[in-house]
Every structure is written in C-alpha cells, then in structure tokens.
Design a protein around this motif. Structure first.
Motif, PDB file in Angstrom:
ATOM      1  N   ASP A 152       0.824  -1.210   0.000  1.00  0.00           N
ATOM      2  CA  ASP A 152       0.000   0.000   0.000  1.00  0.00           C
ATOM      3  C   ASP A 152       0.856   1.256   0.000  1.00  0.00           C
ATOM      4  OD1 ASP A 152      -2.144  -1.661   0.033  1.00  0.00           O
ATOM      5  OD2 ASP A 152      -2.864  -1.102   2.033  1.00  0.00           O
ATOM      6  N   SER A 225     -15.715   1.745  -1.620  1.00  0.00           N
ATOM      7  CA  SER A 225     -15.054   0.512  -1.190  1.00  0.00           C
ATOM      8  C   SER A 225     -14.441  -0.217  -2.384  1.00  0.00           C
ATOM      9  CB  SER A 225     -16.049  -0.402  -0.472  1.00  0.00           C
ATOM     10  OG  SER A 225     -17.145  -0.726  -1.322  1.00  0.00           O
ATOM     11  N   LYS A 226     -15.132  -0.221  -3.521  1.00  0.00           N
ATOM     12  CA  LYS A 226     -14.604  -0.871  -4.715  1.00  0.00           C
ATOM     13  C   LYS A 226     -13.340  -0.175  -5.194  1.00  0.00           C
ATOM     14  CE  LYS A 226     -15.639  -1.822  -9.586  1.00  0.00           C
ATOM     15  NZ  LYS A 226     -16.609  -1.630 -10.696  1.00  0.00           N
ATOM     16  N   ASN A 229     -10.514  -0.832  -2.605  1.00  0.00           N
ATOM     17  CA  ASN A 229     -10.069  -2.235  -2.648  1.00  0.00           C
ATOM     18  C   ASN A 229      -9.184  -2.499  -3.860  1.00  0.00           C
ATOM     19  OD1 ASN A 229     -11.323  -3.084  -0.286  1.00  0.00           O
ATOM     20  ND2 ASN A 229     -13.230  -3.623  -1.321  1.00  0.00           N
ATOM     21  N   HIS A 230      -9.416  -1.754  -4.930  1.00  0.00           N
ATOM     22  CA  HIS A 230      -8.560  -1.897  -6.120  1.00  0.00           C
ATOM     23  C   HIS A 230      -7.136  -1.430  -5.830  1.00  0.00           C
ATOM     24  CE1 HIS A 230      -7.121  -1.530 -10.257  1.00  0.00           C
ATOM     25  NE2 HIS A 230      -6.782  -0.289  -9.978  1.00  0.00           N
ATOM     26  N   TRP A 231      -7.027  -0.389  -5.028  1.00  0.00           N
ATOM     27  CA  TRP A 231      -5.710   0.211  -4.798  1.00  0.00           C
ATOM     28  C   TRP A 231      -4.976  -0.378  -3.605  1.00  0.00           C
ATOM     29  CZ3 TRP A 231      -3.160   3.569  -7.913  1.00  0.00           C
ATOM     30  CH2 TRP A 231      -3.891   4.219  -8.912  1.00  0.00           C
ATOM     31  N   GLU A 233      -4.836  -2.797   0.375  1.00  0.00           N
ATOM     32  CA  GLU A 233      -5.222  -4.006   1.097  1.00  0.00           C
ATOM     33  C   GLU A 233      -5.385  -3.783   2.596  1.00  0.00           C
ATOM     34  OE1 GLU A 233      -2.082  -6.776   0.265  1.00  0.00           O
ATOM     35  OE2 GLU A 233      -0.613  -5.770   1.591  1.00  0.00           O
ATOM     36  N   SER A 234      -4.783  -2.734   3.153  1.00  0.00           N
ATOM     37  CA  SER A 234      -4.824  -2.534   4.616  1.00  0.00           C
ATOM     38  C   SER A 234      -6.070  -1.756   5.014  1.00  0.00           C
ATOM     39  CB  SER A 234      -3.573  -1.798   5.099  1.00  0.00           C
ATOM     40  OG  SER A 234      -3.435  -0.541   4.460  1.00  0.00           O
ATOM     41  N   GLU A 235      -6.796  -2.282   5.982  1.00  0.00           N
ATOM     42  CA  GLU A 235      -8.063  -1.681   6.392  1.00  0.00           C
ATOM     43  C   GLU A 235      -7.920  -0.298   7.034  1.00  0.00           C
ATOM     44  OE1 GLU A 235     -11.192  -2.210   5.839  1.00  0.00           O
ATOM     45  OE2 GLU A 235     -10.754  -3.931   4.575  1.00  0.00           O
ATOM     46  N   LYS A 238      -7.674   2.116   4.144  1.00  0.00           N
ATOM     47  CA  LYS A 238      -8.914   2.168   3.368  1.00  0.00           C
ATOM     48  C   LYS A 238     -10.033   2.862   4.154  1.00  0.00           C
ATOM     49  CE  LYS A 238      -9.071  -2.259   2.322  1.00  0.00           C
ATOM     50  NZ  LYS A 238      -9.557  -3.547   1.721  1.00  0.00           N
ATOM     51  N   GLN A 254     -19.959   1.049   0.892  1.00  0.00           N
ATOM     52  CA  GLN A 254     -20.360   0.051  -0.106  1.00  0.00           C
ATOM     53  C   GLN A 254     -21.471   0.566  -1.028  1.00  0.00           C
ATOM     54  OE1 GLN A 254     -19.910  -0.684   3.222  1.00  0.00           O
ATOM     55  NE2 GLN A 254     -17.927  -1.672   2.863  1.00  0.00           N
ATOM     56  N   ASP A 409     -11.433  -0.134  10.313  1.00  0.00           N
ATOM     57  CA  ASP A 409     -11.923  -1.091   9.320  1.00  0.00           C
ATOM     58  C   ASP A 409     -13.178  -0.519   8.669  1.00  0.00           C
ATOM     59  OD1 ASP A 409     -13.216  -3.430   8.079  1.00  0.00           O
ATOM     60  OD2 ASP A 409     -11.729  -4.608   9.187  1.00  0.00           O
TER      61      ASP A 409
END
Length: 578
Positions: A152, A225-226, A229-231, A233-235, A238, A254, A409
C-alpha cells in the motif's frame, strides 16, 4: 440543540460572537435592485459580485450573526466555536483573489499533518498502539502506511496522482453554469447559439480527462469501497480514506456513488496546494466576515435579525421582493435565495405561483442527514494512547489535522450506517475530531482548546417514534465521549462544556432542511444537471426573477462559494438582457 455546561474553570467573560457586527449603518430601505435571503457564505459572495457589477444589493439574515452554517459563536465563555462547518479547503481560489479576501483579513492556518488515525490495540514490546499519519510529505506518509502494508505504501503515490487528476479535471464544471439543455433544444436560434457556451466547461473536463474518462466514470458511480479495494489491502488506510466518501452523507462505503462524495472532498486548494485543508483564524465565521467586508466595501447592505416571511410574486409570476416577518415589504428587481430549495419554494414562495408538478418535484428532493455535530471546550489536549513519544514528531503536530476514530476497518463504518437506517444512533459512530486551537490561539483561553466532533450516523427520526430531546442528545454525546475515552483516557475529565447539534437541531438553528449540511444529498441523481431539479440547474426557477444561490444549487455543498458566484453571474446577465 443543547449546550450542556459540565463545569467551567474559565473566568466569566462577556458572551458575544466575534462577528456580531452591524455591517450597514443605514436604515433598511424599501427598494433595492437585488435582495438576498440568507447571509451564509454563498449569499454574501453573491452580494459581493452583484454589487461589484453595479447591482444595488441587500442581504437579509434571520439570525443575529452572519455566516449561516459557516459561523463562529462563543457558546462557552472564552471559547469560540466554528459551530457547524469547521475546516476550509473547497473555497474557490478565484473568489479569494477577486474579492481580495486576504486584504479584508482572511488568515488561514495550513495543517501540517492532514489525518491521524489511532488504533485500538495493545502495544507490542512496550511500544504504544499503532497509528496512521497522513500528510503532505509523501516519504513520511509512505513510511506510516508501511506499518500496515508495504504494498500500500508503494501504491499510495500513484493513488494520490490519480485522485488529483480526477479532481483537477472537474475544475471547469465548478465555476460555470451547467449545460443549458432547455435553451439548446427548444429556444430560438439566437438562444441556442448563446447557450452553446455552456457546453465549453464540459468539453474542457473531457479534454483534461482524455483517456481516463472510463476511470472517471467509474469513480463517479462506484462504491468507494470498490475503488479503495482496487488500490489497497490494509483496512486502516482504506477506512481512513473512505471517510471522505461518506462524510455528511447517509450512505455506506459500499454504496454506489460514494466515490463521487470522496471526489467532492478532495477538489479543494489552499495556498496553491491541491487537496490541502486548513483552519480559518477566528473560526469559520471570520471567513464570512471577510466576504461581508468585501461586499460592504463595494456598497452592499447587510442586515441581521431580518427574517423573511415570504417572497412577493405578482400576477404575472415575477418576483417583486420579499416580506419580512414583521410585515415590512422590501421591493426588488430580483430575489436570490441562499436557503434550501425546500425552504425557498415550499415555505417562502406563494403556492399559487408554482405548478403542482414542480411542488411535487421539490418535495421529492432527498435531504436525509446522518450528522450530529458536537462542539467541546476542554482544559487540555487529549492524550492519545497511540501517540508515540520518541519518534521526533510532536504530539500536537500529530493531532493538528483530522483525527479519525472508529476507523480501523470499513466494516465498522458499514455497521454504524446500518444501525442508523433502523433509527438507532450508531453504537460505534464514525468520528472526525478537529482541534483548530492547536494552530489558532485566538479561539480559546491559554492552555485550553476547542474540539469540533463531526459524528455519524445519527438518524433524523429515532426508532419507536422517540424525539431528539435533551435526554437522547446527551445519551448519544456520552456514547461519543466514551468512544474517545477509549483512545484517549482522561478526555472526559478535561471537558468544560459541550454543544450538541443533532439533525433536527441543524435544521432548526441553520435552516438546513433535514439537517443536511449540503442543502440536499450529493447523490448522482441530485448533481449537475439535476441540482436541485432537472431543467432548473442554472440557478433560475419557475418564478421569473427568483434564483437559488446556495449549496442546493450546482455544484453543491461545502464552503466552496461557486453557487453564489455562478448565480450572481447568471443574474447579472439576465438583468442586462431585461
């Protein structure tokens, strides 16, 4: 709305707003060229541009203080709160330049770190819990992200470049009237040719995007979120970034369209730095003071405690002025409303002046709000467990930006949203804390601080038909304080007093229909060509001479000023043609 004084260690001083000033020493006259309903930032900006063009303008504000939701109020002796809006970024740079706001006293403190997200976790090996610090220094930011994901950290610079490219491409659309579809399709040939100029900003955006148009479309329409999530991995990263996709909106990460909400919040610029946010010295009301000063210098008349009861409309369906609550009539060639579309058309405009179909459309505008704002006076800075003491970064610098709590998260944000959908204030609400007094010493006594807590999700209507009374307000605020206490033990003991504004309070105090801070949801069906309604996205209305100039018009909410500036230019052009 409640101001709950828990205890006060501050010597009693005169309670007074720093911007409670009589801008106009003259008596309210019975006739002006233009009357503006509401002294929020957009109304004041519209007044300045109208007056600069020779349109004699009066601003009528119902409250005792100008600023609308961008206001400073001293609710607790010695503490000056940005009571509703609290940070600055989106204000268009050309407005600052054209109105010479710095000359009129505007001073901004840039935040050295933009975001601080502490974790609720046990420290390892004697170390404090981890935290995520995002700022202007890319190398430092990547080092912070690498605590959670090296991948990330490497992707973050590319992500920032992507978002900045998208935000820059939108610039031409913010400063212009949306494409005039009615004139392009059904007017005279002369009108069609004239309206072609409204297509230019759209073409400019297209040219700026170029090959990235598909990615732009995805960002507008996808759940944030989409995108994240593409860019990444760490919550923690995000979830922190996702807050910009839901803030002020009754949606979850979402939800489709939350990507645009994020884009809207990164469109700003301060001191030439794209995406930067800062604090206005003296609070957000001081910004409106400088705008009002610019307008008044050009000759605009600004009045407080002048609530408008109705808009005067003649038998031909043309606005003729306004009637105040005391019965005073003020005549004008045009009327601009800085209020929401709901207030403007369903409360102030005579029903007989509007078609049933238009009234039905206005009634369908979504004003759902998830926001409760809590303003707090404290006698010391919060002591976060996750603030390290030996990394060379001062604790005050770490928390000078936005502090994100309950943001470890994206699932936490979704859960908070789903509770509110059932009429339950979030058990673990999304919290954004800002402490402007770290940088601005003018708004709190020495050693003390003011904290703005922007919270969601809180429904307007509570489950079981309950009302937002003092019991429910304080119950929710106590829950928020309990959350903060988990991250910063001792916080509750530092509290001197608090001001709680639930969605109904935001509606009552500031006229924000439904408590919505944007004058209407920033959903894709309520943007650009459809803001506030299809066929009325050009600041005009079915009543000739009546215009919208507030955040309910294009390009929407936030302390941006574009709606006020754009509306003024439309009015000036219409007056020249009449």
């Amino acid at each position: 709305m409640a101001v709950a004084s828990i205890r006060c260690r501050i010597p009693k001083v005169l309670w007074d707003s720093p911007i409670r000033r009589s801008w106009s020493s003259e008596t309210l006259r019975p006739q002006y060229d233009a009357v503006i309903i509401g002294g929020g930032h957009n109304g004041l900006i519209a007044a300045a541009y109208l007056q600069m063009s020779g349109v004699n303008t009066a601003v009528l504000e119902k409250r005792h203080v100008i600023g609308g939701a961008a206001v400073t109020e001293e609710l607790i002796p010695g503490f000056k709160f940005s009571r509703a809006s609290y940070v600055l970024s989106l204000l268009r740079p050309q407005i600052c330049k054209e109105l010479e706001l710095k000359k009129h006293g505007l001073k901004i403190y840039l935040r050295n770190s933009s975001s601080f997200t502490p974790m609720l976790e046990d420290g390892v090996g004697g170390k404090p819990p981890r935290s995520l610090l995002l700022g202007n220094n890319m190398e430092e930011t990547q080092k912070q992200i690498a605590q959670f994901s090296v991948k990330d950290a490497q992707a973050y610079a590319e992500y920032e470049a992507f978002i900045n490219r998208m935000a820059t491409a939108v610039d031409p659309l913010l400063d212009a009237v949306p494409v005039d579809i009615p004139s392009l399709t059904s007017s005279s040939l002369r009108e069609r040719i004239r309206s072609l100029r409204t297509v230019k900003p759209l073409l400019q955006t297209g040219f700026k995007l170029g090959k990235y148009i598909p990615q732009f479309y995805e960002l507008l329409t996808a759940p944030i979120s989409k995108i994240l999530n593409h860019w990444f991995e760490s919550e923690p990263l995000k979830a922190t970034l996702a807050t910009d996709g839901v803030i002020g909106a009754m949606i979850s990460p979402q939800a489709a369209g939350s990507g645009y909400v994020l884009l809207h919040h990164v469109m700003g610029e301060l001191e030439g730095i794209k995406g930067a946010w800062g604090y206005v010295e003296g609070g957000m009301g001081a910004l409106c003071q400088t705008i009002a000063s610019a307008a008044a210098d050009h000759g605009a008349s600004i009045f407080t405690e002048k609530p408008v009861n109705s808009i005067l409309v003649d038998g031909n369906g043309t606005a003729q002025g306004v009637v105040l609550q005391d019965g005073t009539e003020i005549r004008s060639k045009v009327v601009l409303s800085n209020a929401t579309a709901h207030v403007t058309f369903l409360k102030l405009t005579p029903e007989c002046s509007l078609s049933k179909e238009f009234i039905k459309e206005v009634s369908s505008i979504d004003y759902t709000s998830p926001v409760t704002k809590i303003n707090v006076a404290v006698d010391r800075l919060p002591n976060f467990l996750a603030v390290p003491s030996n990394d060379g970064i001062s604790s005050s610098r770490l928390i000078a930006g936005t502090i994100h709590l309950n943001c470890e998260d994206m699932a936490f944000i979704k859960e908070a949203y789903e509770e509110a959908c059932q009429g339950i204030p979030s058990t673990r609400p999304l919290l954004e804390l800002c402490i402007p007094s770290i940088l601005d010493p003018t708004i709190a006594p020495p050693g003390c601080h003011v904290i703005s807590i922007f919270t969601q999700y809180t429904p307007y209507h509570l489950q079981g038909g309950k009302e937002w009374d003092d019991l429910e307000r304080n119950r929710y605020a106590d829950r928020v304080f309990d959350c903060i206490e988990q991250y910063a033990p001792g916080f509750k003991a530092s509290v001197i007093g608090r001001d709680i504004l639930t969605p109904p309070d935001l509606e009552k105090v500031f006229g924000l229909t439904g408590g919505n801070i944007f004058h209407g949801a920033m959903s894709l069906d309520q943007l650009y060509l459809t803001r506030p309604l299809p066929s009325y996205s050009n600041y005009r209305s079915p009543v000739k001479g009546l215009y919208l100039c507030g955040s309910g018009a294009h390009p929407g909410g936030g302390v941006m000023g574009s709606a006020g500036r754009n509306a003024a230019h439309v009015v000036i052009a219409d007056l020249k043609r009449s």
